[in-house]
Design an enzyme around this catalytic site. Structure first.
Site, PDB file in Angstrom:
ATOM      1  N   GLU A 198       0.840  -1.194   0.000  1.00 24.47           N
ATOM      2  CA  GLU A 198       0.000   0.000   0.000  1.00 24.47           C
ATOM      3  C   GLU A 198       0.879   1.250   0.000  1.00 24.47           C
ATOM      4  O   GLU A 198       1.970   1.249   0.571  1.00 24.47           O
ATOM      5  CB  GLU A 198      -0.922   0.009   1.228  1.00 24.47           C
ATOM      6  N   CYS A 205       6.543  -6.355   7.289  1.00 24.98           N
ATOM      7  CA  CYS A 205       7.671  -5.877   8.107  1.00 24.98           C
ATOM      8  C   CYS A 205       8.032  -6.971   9.103  1.00 24.98           C
ATOM      9  O   CYS A 205       7.147  -7.588   9.692  1.00 24.98           O
ATOM     10  CB  CYS A 205       7.278  -4.595   8.846  1.00 24.98           C
ATOM     11  N   CYS A 216       5.946  -4.704  15.690  1.00 21.59           N
ATOM     12  CA  CYS A 216       5.526  -3.808  16.776  1.00 21.59           C
ATOM     13  C   CYS A 216       4.047  -4.074  17.084  1.00 21.59           C
ATOM     14  O   CYS A 216       3.245  -4.276  16.164  1.00 21.59           O
ATOM     15  CB  CYS A 216       5.726  -2.345  16.376  1.00 21.59           C
ATOM     16  N   CYS A 262       1.064  -1.947  15.402  1.00 20.11           N
ATOM     17  CA  CYS A 262       1.134  -1.664  13.964  1.00 20.11           C
ATOM     18  C   CYS A 262       0.542  -2.807  13.135  1.00 20.11           C
ATOM     19  O   CYS A 262       0.913  -3.972  13.317  1.00 20.11           O
ATOM     20  CB  CYS A 262       2.592  -1.429  13.582  1.00 20.11           C
ATOM     21  N   GLY A 311       6.929  -1.425   6.238  1.00 25.09           N
ATOM     22  CA  GLY A 311       8.295  -1.924   6.325  1.00 25.09           C
ATOM     23  C   GLY A 311       9.256  -1.011   7.061  1.00 25.09           C
ATOM     24  O   GLY A 311       8.951   0.141   7.379  1.00 25.09           O
ATOM     25  N   SER A 370      11.694   7.240   8.372  1.00 26.07           N
ATOM     26  CA  SER A 370      11.386   6.845   9.745  1.00 26.07           C
ATOM     27  C   SER A 370      11.929   5.442   9.992  1.00 26.07           C
ATOM     28  O   SER A 370      11.717   4.532   9.202  1.00 26.07           O
ATOM     29  CB  SER A 370       9.873   6.868   9.959  1.00 26.07           C
ATOM     30  N   SER A 394      11.272   6.095  15.645  1.00 20.23           N
ATOM     31  CA  SER A 394      10.101   5.653  16.419  1.00 20.23           C
ATOM     32  C   SER A 394      10.551   5.266  17.815  1.00 20.23           C
ATOM     33  O   SER A 394      11.044   4.163  18.031  1.00 20.23           O
ATOM     34  CB  SER A 394       9.444   4.460  15.728  1.00 20.23           C
ATOM     35  N   LEU A 395      10.353   6.167  18.757  1.00 22.38           N
ATOM     36  CA  LEU A 395      10.816   5.906  20.132  1.00 22.38           C
ATOM     37  C   LEU A 395       9.694   5.253  20.955  1.00 22.38           C
ATOM     38  O   LEU A 395       9.852   4.161  21.470  1.00 22.38           O
ATOM     39  CB  LEU A 395      11.264   7.222  20.781  1.00 22.38           C
ATOM     40  N   ASN A 433      -3.501   5.320  16.084  1.00 20.30           N
ATOM     41  CA  ASN A 433      -4.582   4.988  15.153  1.00 20.30           C
ATOM     42  C   ASN A 433      -5.063   3.578  15.445  1.00 20.30           C
ATOM     43  O   ASN A 433      -4.262   2.701  15.756  1.00 20.30           O
ATOM     44  CB  ASN A 433      -4.071   5.090  13.712  1.00 20.30           C
ATOM     45  N   CYS A 462      -0.995   6.329   9.839  1.00 18.45           N
ATOM     46  CA  CYS A 462       0.210   5.633  10.307  1.00 18.45           C
ATOM     47  C   CYS A 462      -0.154   4.298  10.938  1.00 18.45           C
ATOM     48  O   CYS A 462      -1.030   4.225  11.807  1.00 18.45           O
ATOM     49  CB  CYS A 462       0.902   6.435  11.400  1.00 18.45           C
TER      50      CYS A 462
HETATM   51  N1  SAH Z   1       9.139   1.014  10.185  1.00 18.05           N
HETATM   52  C1  SAH Z   1       9.338   2.398  10.320  1.00 18.05           C
HETATM   53  C2  SAH Z   1       8.534   3.220   9.346  1.00 18.05           C
HETATM   54  C3  SAH Z   1       7.105   2.820   9.111  1.00 18.05           C
HETATM   55  S1  SAH Z   1       5.972   3.097  10.401  1.00 18.05           S
HETATM   56  C4  SAH Z   1       9.083   2.832  11.760  1.00 18.05           C
HETATM   57  O1  SAH Z   1       8.541   2.053  12.512  1.00 18.05           O
HETATM   58  O2  SAH Z   1       9.476   3.940  12.098  1.00 18.05           O
HETATM   59  C5  SAH Z   1       5.734   4.848  10.402  1.00 18.05           C
HETATM   60  C6  SAH Z   1       5.313   5.414  11.754  1.00 18.05           C
HETATM   61  O3  SAH Z   1       3.972   4.987  12.098  1.00 18.05           O
HETATM   62  C7  SAH Z   1       6.189   4.949  12.892  1.00 18.05           C
HETATM   63  O4  SAH Z   1       6.523   6.012  13.741  1.00 18.05           O
HETATM   64  C8  SAH Z   1       5.298   3.974  13.608  1.00 18.05           C
HETATM   65  O5  SAH Z   1       5.684   3.786  14.930  1.00 18.05           O
HETATM   66  C9  SAH Z   1       3.946   4.626  13.450  1.00 18.05           C
HETATM   67  N2  SAH Z   1       2.813   3.742  13.742  1.00 18.05           N
HETATM   68  C10 SAH Z   1       2.743   2.412  13.613  1.00 18.05           C
HETATM   69  N3  SAH Z   1       1.531   1.960  14.027  1.00 18.05           N
HETATM   70  C11 SAH Z   1       0.811   3.042  14.421  1.00 18.05           C
HETATM   71  C12 SAH Z   1      -0.511   3.245  14.912  1.00 18.05           C
HETATM   72  N4  SAH Z   1      -1.349   2.229  15.103  1.00 18.05           N
HETATM   73  N5  SAH Z   1      -0.894   4.504  15.208  1.00 18.05           N
HETATM   74  C13 SAH Z   1      -0.066   5.558  15.012  1.00 18.05           C
HETATM   75  N6  SAH Z   1       1.188   5.429  14.523  1.00 18.05           N
HETATM   76  C14 SAH Z   1       1.631   4.189  14.232  1.00 18.05           C
HETATM   77 FE1  SF4 Z   2       7.536  -2.373  11.177  1.00 22.50          FE
HETATM   78 FE2  SF4 Z   2       7.459   0.261  11.639  1.00 22.50          FE
HETATM   79 FE3  SF4 Z   2       5.222  -1.238  11.840  1.00 22.50          FE
HETATM   80 FE4  SF4 Z   2       7.152  -1.498  13.662  1.00 22.50          FE
HETATM   81  S1  SF4 Z   2       5.924   0.340  13.253  1.00 22.50           S
HETATM   82  S2  SF4 Z   2       6.072  -3.186  12.640  1.00 22.50           S
HETATM   83  S3  SF4 Z   2       8.974  -1.223  12.414  1.00 22.50           S
HETATM   84  S4  SF4 Z   2       6.397  -0.855   9.989  1.00 22.50           S
END
Ligand code: SAH
Ligand code: SF4
Length: 332
Positions: free
Chosen positions: A83, A103, A107, A110, A151, A183, A206-207, A283, A323
């Site tokens: 996507e 990915c 996490c 996500c 990813g 990111s 992403s902290l 989200n 996100c």
């Molecule tokens: N893998 C990378 C980039 C893709 S995710 C990363 O993790 O940084 C892009 C951003 O969306 C990241 O900051 C991630 O933590 C955030 N994200 C993932 N799931 C989310 C959710 N359910 N709500 C809000 N942000 C989210």
């Molecule tokens: Fe992968 Fe980023 Fe989603 Fe974590 S937040 S699973 S690193 S895409």
């Protein structure tokens, strides 16, 4: 388009150099969706190229639109899907680019993480997401990029870097480094390597928690790279580049939104004035966590602690394009 393959093919036909230049210019213009419509080429060549190479390595499968964003499912040559998202912030158009099918980092918050990793995207598949949107938007075009789609960009390092060269190149996509953000979930050796590249590309990290135990629960990759190692790598990055780092922080109810979390965040930041917190509302994803009910207290706390922050405007929830909401059932 596989630029090298097409160039080599044209060479094998002994065509003059300007043909390759013309075709590459046409491809990056966003004006054409196939070779057949490039009316400035001889008909026989157009047909020949169309039979041999797809102009785009991705094909539109499902396009959803809301007022402020569009999301497309793109089919790849092997039947897998990714996507990509286009966000309209009013004055500029920003594309959110994927770098992997799924990915591997899993996490908990996500949707993409629930897919596992199917494979890395090729250089063409990364670049063609942008060309896809440019063709849709013509004569408008994508002005900014965020590598925040599906990813972990730093786990597809080689293809990411090659794609960025094409994206940056004045003769190719010509999108300036300052208009690009990447990111990462925190792949420490790659943060160091990225710092050493000394580009002007923006880094987001992403902290999501400055508490080692909590971060490990949310992001399994934190077991491999501790907060202490991460901080060292990020301090190296800011020292080397003198550029700001966006520390992304999703607020999750009662997990990372308490006064104690602000204290830990303050410790993590230390005296690095180039760290900037980006608060992201959580989200909704299936079977997921609860968005914070303490956002107001949390940001007030940040303010009091003198921690610089912004709150990210969330776009695209109505079509699940925000996100962390990108997911495709690749087994269908
Ligand atoms: N893998 C990378 C980039 C893709 S995710 C990363 O993790 O940084 C892009 C951003 O969306 C990241 O900051 C991630 O933590 C955030 N994200 C993932 N799931 C989310 C959710 N359910 N709500 C809000 N942000 C989210
Ligand atoms: Fe992968 Fe980023 Fe989603 Fe974590 S937040 S699973 S690193 S895409």
């Amino acid at each position: 388009m596989d630029i090298i393959a097409v160039k080599n093919y044209l060479k094998s036909l002994n065509l003059p150099d300007f043909r390759a230049k013309q075709i590459i210019k046409n491809y990056f213009s966003g004006h054409y969706s196939d070779f057949a419509s490039m009316s400035d080429l001889p008909l026989a060549l157009r047909t020949d190229l169309d039979n041999k190479y797809p102009l785009l390595s991705v094909t539109e499968s499902n396009l959803l639109k809301s007022t402020d964003s569009q999301k497309v499912a793109l089919k790849l040559h092997d039947g897998l899907y990714i996507e990509s998202v286009l966000m309209d912030y009013g004055d500029w158009l920003t594309a959110c680019i994927s770098t992997q099918v799924g990915c591997p980092l899993g996490c908990t918050f996500c949707a993409t993480g629930k897919m596992g990793l199917k494979r890395n995207l090729t250089i063409e598949e990364i670049v063609d997401q942008i060309i896809y949107w440019n063709i849709k938007l013509f004569p408008k075009y994508v002005g900014r990029l965020v590598f925040m789609g599906m990813g972990e960009p730093f786990l597809n390092w080689d293809n990411l870097i090659e794609a960025l060269k094409i994206i940056n190149d004045k003769n190719y996509l010509n999108i300036g480094s300052r208009k690009i953000s990447i990111s990462s979930a925190g792949i420490v050796p790659k943060i160091i390597e990225f710092a050493n590249l000394n580009t002007e590309i923006n880094l987001a990290l992403s902290l999501h928690s400055a508490d080692q135990k909590v971060r490990q629960q949310l992001m399994p990759i934190a077991k491999q790279y501790s907060l202490a190692e991460l901080k060292k790598a990020l301090d190296f990055y800011t020292h080397k580049t003198n550029r700001q780092v966006m520390l992304e922080y999703i607020l999750i109810d009662n997990q990372n939104d308490q006064p104690e979390d602000i204290k830990l965040l303050k410790e993590f930041i230390g005296n690095n004035f180039l760290f900037h917190i980006n608060i992201i509302p959580l989200n909704p994803v299936k079977g997921g966590l609860i968005p914070s009910t303490h956002q107001k207290e949390f940001v007030d706390g940040l303010d009091k602690a003198g921690i610089p922050f912004t709150i990210r405007r969330s776009v695209g929830r109505s079509i699940n394009s925000a996100c962390g909401q990108l997911i495709i059932n690749n087994n269908q």
